[in-house]
Design a protein around this motif. Structure first.
Motif, PDB file in Angstrom:
ATOM      1  N   GLY B  66      25.696   3.623  18.315  1.00 35.14           N
ATOM      2  CA  GLY B  66      24.753   5.141  17.947  1.00 35.14           C
ATOM      3  C   GLY B  66      25.134   6.841  17.361  1.00 35.14           C
ATOM      4  N   MET B  67      26.672   6.603  16.946  1.00 30.94           N
ATOM      5  CA  MET B  67      27.109   7.842  16.612  1.00 30.94           C
ATOM      6  C   MET B  67      26.384   8.139  15.277  1.00 30.94           C
ATOM      7  N   ARG B  68      26.168   9.323  14.835  1.00 34.75           N
ATOM      8  CA  ARG B  68      26.391   9.575  13.635  1.00 34.75           C
ATOM      9  C   ARG B  68      26.885   9.756  12.345  1.00 34.75           C
ATOM     10  N   PRO B  69      27.232   9.399  11.697  1.00 40.63           N
ATOM     11  CA  PRO B  69      27.917   9.445   9.868  1.00 40.63           C
ATOM     12  C   PRO B  69      28.625  11.357  10.458  1.00 40.63           C
ATOM     13  N   SER B  70      27.906  11.903  10.108  1.00 40.16           N
ATOM     14  CA  SER B  70      27.793  13.266  10.044  1.00 40.16           C
ATOM     15  C   SER B  70      29.362  13.616  10.723  1.00 40.16           C
ATOM     16  N   LYS B  71      28.856  12.982  12.028  1.00 43.45           N
ATOM     17  CA  LYS B  71      29.612  13.543  13.285  1.00 43.45           C
ATOM     18  C   LYS B  71      31.264  13.041  13.367  1.00 43.45           C
ATOM     19  N   VAL B  72      31.514  11.909  12.867  1.00 39.95           N
ATOM     20  CA  VAL B  72      32.631  10.889  13.031  1.00 39.95           C
ATOM     21  C   VAL B  72      32.936  10.858  11.493  1.00 39.95           C
ATOM     22  N   LEU B  73      32.357  10.847  10.686  1.00 38.69           N
ATOM     23  CA  LEU B  73      33.352  10.967   9.371  1.00 38.69           C
ATOM     24  C   LEU B  73      34.339  11.397   8.895  1.00 38.69           C
ATOM     25  N   PRO B  74      34.238  12.961   9.378  1.00 38.08           N
ATOM     26  CA  PRO B  74      35.517  14.167   9.205  1.00 38.08           C
ATOM     27  C   PRO B  74      36.538  13.601   9.957  1.00 38.08           C
ATOM     28  N   LEU B  75      36.847  13.051  11.828  1.00 36.52           N
ATOM     29  CA  LEU B  75      37.573  12.802  11.996  1.00 36.52           C
ATOM     30  C   LEU B  75      39.138  11.897  11.824  1.00 36.52           C
ATOM     31  N   ASP B  76      39.331  12.497  12.624  1.00 35.32           N
ATOM     32  CA  ASP B  76      41.032  11.680  11.502  1.00 35.32           C
ATOM     33  C   ASP B  76      41.198  10.486  12.490  1.00 35.32           C
ATOM     34  N   LEU B  77      42.437   9.876  12.703  1.00 36.70           N
ATOM     35  CA  LEU B  77      42.597   8.304  13.783  1.00 36.70           C
ATOM     36  C   LEU B  77      42.883   8.575  14.913  1.00 36.70           C
ATOM     37  N   PRO B  78      43.356   9.784  15.453  1.00 36.24           N
ATOM     38  CA  PRO B  78      43.158   9.561  16.678  1.00 36.24           C
ATOM     39  C   PRO B  78      42.286  10.648  17.523  1.00 36.24           C
ATOM     40  N   ALA B  79      41.792  11.181  16.960  1.00 30.77           N
ATOM     41  CA  ALA B  79      40.526  11.603  16.946  1.00 30.77           C
ATOM     42  C   ALA B  79      39.574  10.447  17.094  1.00 30.77           C
ATOM     43  N   LEU B  80      39.755   9.120  16.013  1.00 27.40           N
ATOM     44  CA  LEU B  80      38.387   8.241  16.889  1.00 27.40           C
ATOM     45  C   LEU B  80      38.561   7.106  17.435  1.00 27.40           C
ATOM     46  N   GLN B  81      40.059   7.218  17.806  1.00 24.82           N
ATOM     47  CA  GLN B  81      40.857   5.816  19.261  1.00 24.82           C
ATOM     48  C   GLN B  81      40.157   7.006  20.257  1.00 24.82           C
ATOM     49  N   GLN B  82      40.318   8.111  20.445  1.00 18.31           N
ATOM     50  CA  GLN B  82      40.064   8.566  21.269  1.00 18.31           C
ATOM     51  C   GLN B  82      38.325   8.298  21.700  1.00 18.31           C
ATOM     52  N   LEU B  83      37.486   9.221  20.389  1.00 15.59           N
ATOM     53  CA  LEU B  83      35.702   8.672  20.998  1.00 15.59           C
ATOM     54  C   LEU B  83      35.615   6.519  21.438  1.00 15.59           C
ATOM     55  N   LEU B  84      36.243   6.733  20.839  1.00 15.38           N
ATOM     56  CA  LEU B  84      36.186   4.782  21.035  1.00 15.38           C
ATOM     57  C   LEU B  84      36.549   4.791  22.658  1.00 15.38           C
ATOM     58  N   ASP B  85      37.605   5.199  22.798  1.00 12.19           N
ATOM     59  CA  ASP B  85      37.860   5.357  24.483  1.00 12.19           C
ATOM     60  C   ASP B  85      36.985   5.393  25.222  1.00 12.19           C
ATOM     61  N   LYS B  86      36.342   6.872  24.855  1.00 11.55           N
ATOM     62  CA  LYS B  86      35.602   7.386  25.386  1.00 11.55           C
ATOM     63  C   LYS B  86      34.349   6.533  26.088  1.00 11.55           C
ATOM     64  N   HIS B  87      33.510   5.681  25.027  1.00 10.51           N
ATOM     65  CA  HIS B  87      32.612   5.393  24.377  1.00 10.51           C
ATOM     66  C   HIS B  87      32.797   3.146  25.475  1.00 10.51           C
ATOM     67  N   SER B  88      33.788   3.220  25.285  1.00  4.57           N
ATOM     68  CA  SER B  88      33.823   0.970  26.003  1.00  4.57           C
ATOM     69  C   SER B  88      33.871   1.918  27.616  1.00  4.57           C
ATOM     70  N   GLY B  89      34.641   2.456  28.024  1.00  8.25           N
ATOM     71  CA  GLY B  89      34.461   2.573  29.258  1.00  8.25           C
ATOM     72  C   GLY B  89      34.642   1.660  30.147  1.00  8.25           C
ATOM     73  N   PRO B  90      34.983   2.062  31.473  1.00 11.08           N
ATOM     74  CA  PRO B  90      35.218   1.485  33.018  1.00 11.08           C
ATOM     75  C   PRO B  90      33.869   0.543  33.184  1.00 11.08           C
ATOM     76  N   LEU B  91      33.635  -1.003  32.643  1.00  9.12           N
ATOM     77  CA  LEU B  91      32.198  -1.211  33.268  1.00  9.12           C
ATOM     78  C   LEU B  91      32.596  -2.745  34.316  1.00  9.12           C
ATOM     79  N   HIS B  92      33.581  -3.324  34.809  1.00 13.46           N
ATOM     80  CA  HIS B  92      34.022  -4.233  35.689  1.00 13.46           C
ATOM     81  C   HIS B  92      34.817  -4.195  36.213  1.00 13.46           C
ATOM     82  N   SER B  93      34.368  -4.817  37.395  1.00 14.22           N
ATOM     83  CA  SER B  93      35.432  -4.582  39.138  1.00 14.22           C
ATOM     84  C   SER B  93      36.602  -5.227  38.618  1.00 14.22           C
TER      85      SER B  93
END
Lengths: 303, 303
Positions: B66-93
DNA sequence: TTTTCATGTTTGTCCTGGACAAAATGCTTT
DNA sequence: AAAGCATTTTGTCCAGGACAAACATGAAAA
């Protein structure tokens, strides 16, 4: 409500998905051969009719068989049909043909369980190799013909593929795991999504007692090479259906031959290779599936 | 021989196949956001590096969430990784998570039989519904994470999908054929090729005792409608994975709702619908798979 | 006869840069 | 909250040009 209203507008992207012909190709055909010449909507964008899609499907089939665009694109529907009939040709004995037709009939009545049971009966009676060469291969041809004529729906075609896969997979697993040489790895390149072809070859090799492993379809070349080396395989078997982008098949195979260790053999077959003359080291091009058992035997004596 | 020589040149068509991002989109992103900016070969044609492909894969994942291209396309690899981690989140026990990780470990060692046996053990212990929601769903997430990070090869990912399908299909067939209402038809639209999602929903419904039939994936809307009418189904269940072209999902569903007889319900779910607000008559949007049993129960009381 | 080589033609894919509607967002009003 | 409206974002389509690789054709060599 008339028919035009319920038939959704076919945009160029839909045609690409349905026929496998790229957007660029569709546009350049229109420019060069004046077909297909779709209507335009209010924005000037192409809207293809069902007739044009039908024609394109047949054209695609004829190109896969080796005809040239400049020869087939100007033809109208009857001429295309005629050309297709000439190229399908009488392939098998009438008795076999009758059996195949009765199976197709079962399929068209959606009797999936009976279809599977009938296939299994033939399998038990004929043995795996004969089952593949004398039953599955001709039925595939007949299914293809029905499909082109639009007499088979997408779900029916899926049903067929799934049942045949079930039967062959089950047969492969029931075989005592062949541990004798050669060790063969089965897979397809990333642009090849049809799994029936490579599954049939695997069945033939299992029946011939080889040690067989399947990687599935659409595998990157580097992954195939890595697996083949790590697993100490003797042979990598590849399938290229008639739908494989035939422009690139020679290039792709050459590239893979360079990537794969020279001592591992390549066996390649399928419609896309039929009218190619490819010469590569330690590489065998199979022109028909009946040759598989001989190839396995030859490997055992020769290597 | 250095690495650049053995890595084949990634042309724009290869990137489209690998990432699912269209050629036009790749070119327009380059124009607008200055990424990806590939090298050019002697002819001036784009040649993408492995790094750019990696970045594009993560970007694709974030857009699917659901992120928008204008927000994610300018980011470099570490920033993208970080964003991905934030979005996976702790889901289960944590306990569940540990079990899932051990299954992933089996997979990475290519122990396919043990993987299947382990899955089967959990299935027998938990029952079909709990197995799907508490084991398969979280593993899918973990597999996806590994995949994005490039720590899983294509054959490994296929192996996983195949074994899970085997287990679920077998479980579905072992159930006594549910003849009680509702009659549900499972399938996906032509642009959706992922079959695991709809298979999981089917398993949940079978466990709830419904009469279930699957048409397979990639079925034209007209064929779905015809089958549903002819077979007098009560419900058509559809799955839209996160990879489904999200621009068109609302339009596609609306179009299908008009095509399908009004009295037949639609149940739709999957990642592509998560942040949509679709309101259609006799149509339920499922936000998570745990809600399926309640939905079946509700149908029985309500209709 | 078959194979190899050189020639011209055919053909799919990529290019640039422009256009536009549908979707998403932000803001204001019920 | 929910609904209505204006603005920005975004993916897909268009035209027409270019070019290498694949193919056909025919001559020369084995």
């Amino acid at each position: 409500m008339n028919l035009q209203e319920i038939t959704p507008a076919m945009r160029i992207a839909d045609v690409e998905r349905d026929t496998g012909i790229g957007k660029d190709t569709l546009r350049v055909w229109e420019r060069r051969y004046d077909f297909p010449r779709p209507d335009r909507d209010a924005l000037g964008e192409r809207v293809y009719s069902a007739d044009q899609i039908d024609r394109l499907r047949i054209i695609r089939r004829l190109l896969d068989k080796g005809m040239r665009p400049s020869k087939v694109l100007p033809l109208d529907l009857p001429a295309l049909q005629q050309l297709l009939d000439k190229h399908s040709g009488p392939l098998h004995s009438p008795a076999r043909h009758a059996i195949c037709l009765s199976l197709v009939k079962l399929l068209r009545m959606h009797r999936s369980r009976e279809l599977r049971e009938s296939l299994n009966r033939i399998l038990v009676q004929d043995g795996l190799q004969k089952f593949i060469t004398d039953t599955i291969v001709p039925i595939n041809g007949i299914i293809g013909d029905y499909w082109i004529r639009g007499e088979l729906s997408v779900p029916e075609e899926h049903l067929y593929t799934e049942q045949v896969q079930n039967v062959i997979r089950h047969a492969i697993h029931s075989h005592a795991p062949g541990e004798s040489a050669p060790r063969i790895l089965f897979t397809t390149f990333p642009d090849e999504e049809h799994c029936l072809g490579i599954l049939m070859v695997e069945a033939m090799c299992v029946a011939a007692g080889a040690h067989c492993t399947s990687l599935g379809t659409r595998i990157p070349l580097s992954d195939i090479s890595k697996y083949a080396s790590d697993g100490r395989y003797d042979v990598v078997a590849l399938s290229f259906s008639a739908a494989y982008p035939s422009r690139t098949v020679t290039k792709d195979l050459t590239q893979f031959r360079e990537l794969l260790p020279a001592k591992i053999a390549i066996w390649a077959g399928g419609g896309a290779l039929n009218q190619k003359r490819i010469k590569l080291p330690n590489t065998t091009i199979l022109t028909n599936i009946e040759g598989v058992p001989a190839l396995v035997a030859h490997w055992r004596t020769g290597a």
